[in-house]
Design a protein around this motif. Sequence first.
Motif, PDB file in Angstrom:
ATOM      1  N   ASN A  28       4.925 -10.677   3.270  1.00 33.32           N
ATOM      2  CA  ASN A  28       4.100 -11.186   4.375  1.00 33.32           C
ATOM      3  C   ASN A  28       2.603 -11.152   4.116  1.00 33.32           C
ATOM      4  OD1 ASN A  28       6.423 -11.526   5.971  1.00 33.32           O
ATOM      5  ND2 ASN A  28       6.405  -9.347   6.416  1.00 33.32           N
ATOM      6  N   GLY A  29       2.161 -10.820   2.942  1.00 33.62           N
ATOM      7  CA  GLY A  29       0.729 -10.691   2.746  1.00 33.62           C
ATOM      8  C   GLY A  29       0.274 -11.134   1.379  1.00 33.62           C
ATOM      9  N   CYS A  30      -1.038 -11.238   1.238  1.00 30.09           N
ATOM     10  CA  CYS A  30      -1.626 -11.599  -0.040  1.00 30.09           C
ATOM     11  C   CYS A  30      -3.072 -11.143  -0.075  1.00 30.09           C
ATOM     12  CB  CYS A  30      -1.520 -13.096  -0.290  1.00 30.09           C
ATOM     13  SG  CYS A  30      -2.494 -14.058   0.846  1.00 30.09           S
ATOM     14  N   LYS A  31      -3.654 -11.208  -1.252  1.00 28.08           N
ATOM     15  CA  LYS A  31      -5.059 -10.899  -1.455  1.00 28.08           C
ATOM     16  C   LYS A  31      -5.728 -12.194  -1.878  1.00 28.08           C
ATOM     17  CE  LYS A  31      -6.122  -8.443  -5.011  1.00 28.08           C
ATOM     18  NZ  LYS A  31      -6.362  -7.357  -5.959  1.00 28.08           N
ATOM     19  N   VAL A  32      -6.704 -12.634  -1.108  1.00 26.24           N
ATOM     20  CA  VAL A  32      -7.403 -13.891  -1.386  1.00 26.24           C
ATOM     21  C   VAL A  32      -8.770 -13.549  -1.938  1.00 26.24           C
ATOM     22  CG1 VAL A  32      -8.278 -16.026  -0.388  1.00 26.24           C
ATOM     23  CG2 VAL A  32      -6.179 -15.027   0.494  1.00 26.24           C
ATOM     24  N   GLY A  55     -14.978 -15.802  -4.794  1.00 31.84           N
ATOM     25  CA  GLY A  55     -16.125 -15.341  -5.567  1.00 31.84           C
ATOM     26  C   GLY A  55     -15.938 -13.867  -5.894  1.00 31.84           C
ATOM     27  N   ARG A  56     -16.928 -13.053  -5.538  1.00 31.05           N
ATOM     28  CA  ARG A  56     -16.843 -11.615  -5.767  1.00 31.05           C
ATOM     29  C   ARG A  56     -16.127 -10.894  -4.627  1.00 31.05           C
ATOM     30  NH1 ARG A  56     -22.466  -9.405  -8.245  1.00 31.05           N
ATOM     31  NH2 ARG A  56     -21.987  -9.997 -10.376  1.00 31.05           N
ATOM     32  N   LYS A  57     -15.960 -11.557  -3.519  1.00 27.45           N
ATOM     33  CA  LYS A  57     -15.333 -10.934  -2.352  1.00 27.45           C
ATOM     34  C   LYS A  57     -13.830 -11.177  -2.377  1.00 27.45           C
ATOM     35  CE  LYS A  57     -19.413 -11.473   0.500  1.00 27.45           C
ATOM     36  NZ  LYS A  57     -19.947 -12.020   1.732  1.00 27.45           N
ATOM     37  N   GLN A  58     -13.096 -10.246  -1.794  1.00 30.23           N
ATOM     38  CA  GLN A  58     -11.653 -10.422  -1.676  1.00 30.23           C
ATOM     39  C   GLN A  58     -11.211  -9.955  -0.292  1.00 30.23           C
ATOM     40  OE1 GLN A  58      -9.873  -8.250  -4.826  1.00 30.23           O
ATOM     41  NE2 GLN A  58     -10.396  -6.241  -4.040  1.00 30.23           N
ATOM     42  N   TYR A  59     -10.227 -10.624   0.233  1.00 30.97           N
ATOM     43  CA  TYR A  59      -9.736 -10.377   1.583  1.00 30.97           C
ATOM     44  C   TYR A  59      -8.231 -10.162   1.541  1.00 30.97           C
ATOM     45  CZ  TYR A  59     -14.248 -12.434   2.599  1.00 30.97           C
ATOM     46  OH  TYR A  59     -15.581 -12.706   2.635  1.00 30.97           O
ATOM     47  N   THR A  60      -7.757  -9.233   2.364  1.00 34.10           N
ATOM     48  CA  THR A  60      -6.335  -8.954   2.463  1.00 34.10           C
ATOM     49  C   THR A  60      -5.810  -9.616   3.727  1.00 34.10           C
ATOM     50  OG1 THR A  60      -6.690  -6.844   1.382  1.00 34.10           O
ATOM     51  CG2 THR A  60      -4.602  -7.138   2.530  1.00 34.10           C
ATOM     52  N   VAL A  61      -4.787 -10.453   3.589  1.00 30.82           N
ATOM     53  CA  VAL A  61      -4.210 -11.198   4.704  1.00 30.82           C
ATOM     54  C   VAL A  61      -2.764 -10.765   4.894  1.00 30.82           C
ATOM     55  CG1 VAL A  61      -3.654 -13.488   5.594  1.00 30.82           C
ATOM     56  CG2 VAL A  61      -5.693 -13.176   4.198  1.00 30.82           C
ATOM     57  N   ASN A  62      -2.396 -10.440   6.141  1.00 30.93           N
ATOM     58  CA  ASN A  62      -1.011 -10.158   6.482  1.00 30.93           C
ATOM     59  C   ASN A  62      -0.582 -11.218   7.483  1.00 30.93           C
ATOM     60  OD1 ASN A  62       1.431  -9.220   7.575  1.00 30.93           O
ATOM     61  ND2 ASN A  62       0.867  -7.093   7.136  1.00 30.93           N
ATOM     62  N   ILE A  63       0.274 -12.119   7.063  1.00 26.00           N
ATOM     63  CA  ILE A  63       0.638 -13.260   7.898  1.00 26.00           C
ATOM     64  C   ILE A  63       1.518 -12.833   9.066  1.00 26.00           C
ATOM     65  CG2 ILE A  63       1.894 -15.443   7.905  1.00 26.00           C
ATOM     66  CD1 ILE A  63       0.830 -15.892   5.115  1.00 26.00           C
ATOM     67  N   GLU A  64       2.412 -11.866   8.851  1.00 21.06           N
ATOM     68  CA  GLU A  64       3.310 -11.439   9.927  1.00 21.06           C
ATOM     69  C   GLU A  64       2.528 -10.810  11.074  1.00 21.06           C
ATOM     70  OE1 GLU A  64       6.336  -7.854  10.237  1.00 21.06           O
ATOM     71  OE2 GLU A  64       7.087  -9.431   8.914  1.00 21.06           O
ATOM     72  N   LYS A  65       1.536  -9.978  10.743  1.00 20.19           N
ATOM     73  CA  LYS A  65       0.713  -9.330  11.778  1.00 20.19           C
ATOM     74  C   LYS A  65      -0.458 -10.213  12.213  1.00 20.19           C
ATOM     75  CE  LYS A  65       1.662  -4.635  10.265  1.00 20.19           C
ATOM     76  NZ  LYS A  65       1.062  -3.390   9.753  1.00 20.19           N
ATOM     77  N   ARG A  66      -0.661 -11.305  11.527  1.00 18.38           N
ATOM     78  CA  ARG A  66      -1.766 -12.232  11.790  1.00 18.38           C
ATOM     79  C   ARG A  66      -3.113 -11.514  11.715  1.00 18.38           C
ATOM     80  NH1 ARG A  66       0.662 -16.394  16.260  1.00 18.38           N
ATOM     81  NH2 ARG A  66       2.685 -16.554  15.269  1.00 18.38           N
ATOM     82  N   THR A  67      -3.321 -10.846  10.586  1.00 21.78           N
ATOM     83  CA  THR A  67      -4.566 -10.112  10.377  1.00 21.78           C
ATOM     84  C   THR A  67      -5.189 -10.516   9.046  1.00 21.78           C
ATOM     85  OG1 THR A  67      -3.430  -8.283   9.291  1.00 21.78           O
ATOM     86  CG2 THR A  67      -3.764  -8.098  11.664  1.00 21.78           C
ATOM     87  N   CYS A  68      -6.496 -10.350   8.983  1.00 24.22           N
ATOM     88  CA  CYS A  68      -7.252 -10.575   7.753  1.00 24.22           C
ATOM     89  C   CYS A  68      -8.356  -9.533   7.722  1.00 24.22           C
ATOM     90  CB  CYS A  68      -7.836 -11.983   7.719  1.00 24.22           C
ATOM     91  SG  CYS A  68      -8.808 -12.316   6.225  1.00 24.22           S
ATOM     92  N   SER A  69      -8.766  -9.103   6.537  1.00 23.88           N
ATOM     93  CA  SER A  69      -9.804  -8.082   6.445  1.00 23.88           C
ATOM     94  C   SER A  69     -11.180  -8.621   6.849  1.00 23.88           C
ATOM     95  CB  SER A  69      -9.852  -7.481   5.047  1.00 23.88           C
ATOM     96  OG  SER A  69     -10.097  -8.480   4.092  1.00 23.88           O
ATOM     97  N   CYS A  70     -11.336  -9.935   6.978  1.00 21.66           N
ATOM     98  CA  CYS A  70     -12.601 -10.478   7.491  1.00 21.66           C
ATOM     99  C   CYS A  70     -12.674 -10.365   9.012  1.00 21.66           C
ATOM    100  CB  CYS A  70     -12.800 -11.929   7.060  1.00 21.66           C
ATOM    101  SG  CYS A  70     -11.801 -13.134   7.952  1.00 21.66           S
TER     102      CYS A  70
END
Length: 127
Positions: A7-11, A14-29
């Motif tokens: 359910n998730g991935c790391k996007v 550039g130099r920034k990275q974000y963790t996304v969890n699709i099941e919980k509908r969350t992103c680190s941004c």
Amino acid sequence: MVWNGDNGCKVKNGRKQYTVNIEKRTCSCRSFQLTGLPCPHGCAAIWHMAGEPDDYLDQFYHKETYEKAYAYPLQPINGTHESVKFGIEPVLSPIDKKMLGRPKKNRRKPKDEPKEKKGLNNLVGLG
């Protein structure tokens, strides 16, 4: 984008990275949680799973929710001239205070100190 499970991935952007969890509908941004709309990182993760971002909108943005909210007619309310007064005095704005300026560079001389004379006689060795 790096997939990290069901359910998730790391996007990476550039130099920034974000963790996304699709099941919980969350992103680190935090945009996904705050607005209820998939952020660009969330959309990338959803497309990677061959999904459609419109399926991950918050219930607030659905047409059915809008129709439920406005299903009943809104009745007009009385104007401010018919408002009940409670006897509470209005809040006044704060008193303006003169802000202190920057301190003077020169020292403050006492009143009994003789004034300095300007001229050639005041130079060292000529006095």
